[in-house]
Design an enzyme around this catalytic site. Structure first.
Site, PDB file in Angstrom:
ATOM      1  CB  THR A   1      -0.893  -0.014   1.260  1.00 59.55           C
ATOM      2  OG1 THR A   1      -1.393   1.294   1.498  1.00 59.55           O
ATOM      3  CG2 THR A   1      -0.122  -0.417   2.513  1.00 59.55           C
ATOM      4  CG  ASP A   2      -1.126   4.969  -0.956  1.00 58.06           C
ATOM      5  OD1 ASP A   2      -1.692   4.313  -0.063  1.00 58.06           O
ATOM      6  OD2 ASP A   2      -1.717   5.847  -1.632  1.00 58.06           O
ATOM      7  CD  GLU A   3      -3.441   3.270   4.293  1.00 57.54           C
ATOM      8  OE1 GLU A   3      -3.346   3.285   5.527  1.00 57.54           O
ATOM      9  OE2 GLU A   3      -4.478   2.979   3.685  1.00 57.54           O
TER      10      GLU A   3
HETATM   11  P1  NAD Z   1      -9.331  -7.642   2.282  1.00 61.10           P
HETATM   12  O1  NAD Z   1      -9.315  -7.258   3.717  1.00 61.10           O
HETATM   13  O2  NAD Z   1     -10.566  -7.396   1.484  1.00 61.10           O
HETATM   14  O3  NAD Z   1      -8.995  -9.199   2.122  1.00 61.10           O
HETATM   15  C1  NAD Z   1      -7.932  -9.811   2.784  1.00 61.10           C
HETATM   16  C2  NAD Z   1      -8.034 -11.306   2.544  1.00 61.10           C
HETATM   17  O4  NAD Z   1      -6.902 -11.936   3.198  1.00 61.10           O
HETATM   18  C3  NAD Z   1      -9.295 -11.939   3.132  1.00 61.10           C
HETATM   19  O5  NAD Z   1      -9.888 -12.821   2.189  1.00 61.10           O
HETATM   20  C4  NAD Z   1      -8.785 -12.723   4.347  1.00 61.10           C
HETATM   21  O6  NAD Z   1      -9.549 -13.890   4.636  1.00 61.10           O
HETATM   22  C5  NAD Z   1      -7.373 -13.071   3.909  1.00 61.10           C
HETATM   23  N1  NAD Z   1      -6.496 -13.308   5.056  1.00 61.10           N
HETATM   24  C6  NAD Z   1      -6.338 -12.512   6.151  1.00 61.10           C
HETATM   25  N2  NAD Z   1      -5.459 -13.070   7.006  1.00 61.10           N
HETATM   26  C7  NAD Z   1      -5.039 -14.224   6.440  1.00 61.10           C
HETATM   27  C8  NAD Z   1      -4.122 -15.229   6.827  1.00 61.10           C
HETATM   28  N3  NAD Z   1      -3.467 -15.156   7.991  1.00 61.10           N
HETATM   29  N4  NAD Z   1      -3.918 -16.274   5.999  1.00 61.10           N
HETATM   30  C9  NAD Z   1      -4.581 -16.373   4.809  1.00 61.10           C
HETATM   31  N5  NAD Z   1      -5.480 -15.447   4.403  1.00 61.10           N
HETATM   32  C10 NAD Z   1      -5.705 -14.390   5.200  1.00 61.10           C
HETATM   33  O7  NAD Z   1      -8.057  -6.930   1.620  1.00 61.10           O
HETATM   34  P2  NAD Z   1      -7.939  -6.123   0.263  1.00 61.10           P
HETATM   35  O8  NAD Z   1      -8.506  -4.758   0.443  1.00 61.10           O
HETATM   36  O9  NAD Z   1      -8.401  -6.967  -0.847  1.00 61.10           O
HETATM   37  O10 NAD Z   1      -6.342  -5.947   0.190  1.00 61.10           O
HETATM   38  C11 NAD Z   1      -5.548  -6.997  -0.333  1.00 61.10           C
HETATM   39  C12 NAD Z   1      -4.077  -6.592  -0.237  1.00 61.10           C
HETATM   40  O11 NAD Z   1      -3.849  -5.393  -0.967  1.00 61.10           O
HETATM   41  C13 NAD Z   1      -3.599  -6.340   1.189  1.00 61.10           C
HETATM   42  O12 NAD Z   1      -2.298  -6.879   1.330  1.00 61.10           O
HETATM   43  C14 NAD Z   1      -3.578  -4.834   1.286  1.00 61.10           C
HETATM   44  O13 NAD Z   1      -2.600  -4.393   2.211  1.00 61.10           O
HETATM   45  C15 NAD Z   1      -3.237  -4.435  -0.130  1.00 61.10           C
HETATM   46  N6  NAD Z   1      -3.755  -3.128  -0.551  1.00 61.10           N
HETATM   47  C16 NAD Z   1      -5.073  -2.827  -0.379  1.00 61.10           C
HETATM   48  C17 NAD Z   1      -5.545  -1.589  -0.812  1.00 61.10           C
HETATM   49  C18 NAD Z   1      -7.012  -1.213  -0.685  1.00 61.10           C
HETATM   50  O14 NAD Z   1      -7.356  -0.077  -0.936  1.00 61.10           O
HETATM   51  N7  NAD Z   1      -7.894  -2.128  -0.322  1.00 61.10           N
HETATM   52  C19 NAD Z   1      -4.671  -0.665  -1.401  1.00 61.10           C
HETATM   53  C20 NAD Z   1      -3.333  -1.027  -1.560  1.00 61.10           C
HETATM   54  C21 NAD Z   1      -2.890  -2.261  -1.137  1.00 61.10           C
END
Ligand code: NAD
Length: 355
Positions: free
Chosen positions: A136-138
């Site tokens: 993430t950009d955070e």
């Molecule tokens: P989300 O919270 O919607 O989904 C996360 C998924 O990971 C879920 O299906 C959960 O069951 C699974 N998970 C959590 N802990 C786990 C574990 N210990 N073992 C296996 N699976 C596990 O997340 P998202 O918004 O789809 O984000 C996905 C990735 O992208 C993350 O790494 C996040 O940091 C990154 N990201 C998200 C954003 C955003 O705006 N949502 C932006 C930039 C980066």
């Protein structure tokens, strides 16, 4: 031609499920989704691909090394996209521990499993292997009124979530520098789109509006986020796996900077048009509430490197993407009503830590 075997961690989440749907729709790929199925997972988002011969689900915790090693040995991936994480900043404020366990320890275990597997491959397979660490950009902290994060920006994470993701980025990079694992890191701005869990800003506002509730906006709503449609993030991740250079990182963003209050007002205007309320404009229910502790003022991504080196461009501009997203939540009311019925309460989180 042999299919590319792709392991997606967190593939039942918001972005991971969009990635699984995209890859599994393409006969060149065989996809295995490794997910623990936490509260944030949503198997309904995978209905379009479940049952397909080139898609499978392994329910497992990335921190369970032996199980993850077994999954690597059996599935034999060419690429890994690592998205599994605890992701909600407000939850990280109330309870950081789960974020360290999954985002830091879990990432270390996944890297260990990937390294052991990768070392045993033949030279050609080792050269083609990619571990795409999705971040993430955070991790860069907050910007003032001007400027944008580049890949050279210093890491200054401010929330427990951002700190845990920063730690995971450092581990992924170290596994490349120290052990040679072909890791590529992507740092993306805020995503939005269909199937996003209702605790995140855009669905949170839509759902509360449709439920006749107030629309809470942190502080004065002046904080700025740089929005990217989830489908464009998925395209970027595929470009990172195909053309990203191991050891490099790529910032992904869509030139979509908006103040939070403007995002909320735009949603209200769209709902006024699509689902007018007898009680007046939805915007009348906007309520400014106490700010999130440590709330980063502004994020903005300079995606120049990804555009130049990967040939990637976003295709969905923010206003069109937001309109499509609001329409999706209107058309898929049973989906989010099921979340509410399942115990999610759309209440305020992230105000205190009780050690
Ligand atoms: P989300 O919270 O919607 O989904 C996360 C998924 O990971 C879920 O299906 C959960 O069951 C699974 N998970 C959590 N802990 C786990 C574990 N210990 N073992 C296996 N699976 C596990 O997340 P998202 O918004 O789809 O984000 C996905 C990735 O992208 C993350 O790494 C996040 O940091 C990154 N990201 C998200 C954003 C955003 O705006 N949502 C932006 C930039 C980066």
């Amino acid at each position: 031609m042999a299919r590319t075997r792709v392991l997606v961690t967190g593939g039942a989440g918001f972005i991971g499920s969009a990635l699984c749907r995209r890859l599994a729709a393409d006969a060149r790929y065989e996809v295995l989704n490794l997910d623990k199925l936490t509260y944030a997972a949503d198997l309904a988002s995978l209905r379009a691909v479940e049952g397909q011969a080139n898609y499978g689900l392994a329910i497992a915790d990335i921190a369970d090394l032996a199980t993850v090693q077994g999954i690597f040995a059996q599935f034999r991936p060419d690429w890994v996209f690592h998205l599994a994480a605890e992701t909600h900043v407000d939850r990280s404020i109330d309870g950081p521990e789960a974020f360290l366990q999954t985002n830091v320890i879990g990432t270390e275990r996944l890297l260990m499993a990937a390294l052991g597997y990768w070392r045993a491959l033949d030279a050609a397979a080792r050269a083609g292997f990619r571990f795409v660490h999705v971040s993430t950009d955070e991790v860069y902290g907050a910007l003032g009124a001007t400027g944008a994060f580049t890949e050279e920006s210093a890491y200054r994470p401010n929330s427990p979530y951002a700190a845990s993701k920063a730690a995971s980025d450092h581990l992924a990079r170290a596994w490349h520098v120290t052990y040679g694992l072909p890791v590529v890191i992507s740092n993306c701005s805020n995503n939005y789109g269909p199937f996003q869990f209702p605790e995140k800003l855009i669905p949170h506002i839509v759902i509360r509006a449709l439920n006749g509730e107030t629309l809470p906006v942190y502080g004065q709503g002046a904080n700025i986020r740089d929005w990217l449609f989830v489908g464009d993030h998925v395209t970027a991740l595929c470009a990172v796996a195909e053309r990203g250079r191991p050891g490099e990182k790529y910032n992904i963003g869509g030139h979509g900077e908006r103040r939070n209050i403007d995002v909320v007002r735009t949603i209200c205007a769209q709902l006024d048009r699509l689902r007018p309320s007898n009680a007046g404009s939805y915007a009348d229910r906007i309520e400014f509430v106490s700010d999130r502790p440590g709330h980063d003022f502004r994020y903005a991504i300079d995606p120049g490197k990804a555009e130049r080196e990967l040939g990637w461009r976003q295709t969905t501009e923010f206003d069109a993407g937001l309109a499509a997203t609001v329409a999706w939540y209107l058309e898929n009311e049973p989906w989010w009503r099921a979340k509410l019925a399942g115990g999610y309460r759309a209440e305020r989180l992230g105000t205190q830590l009780n050690p």
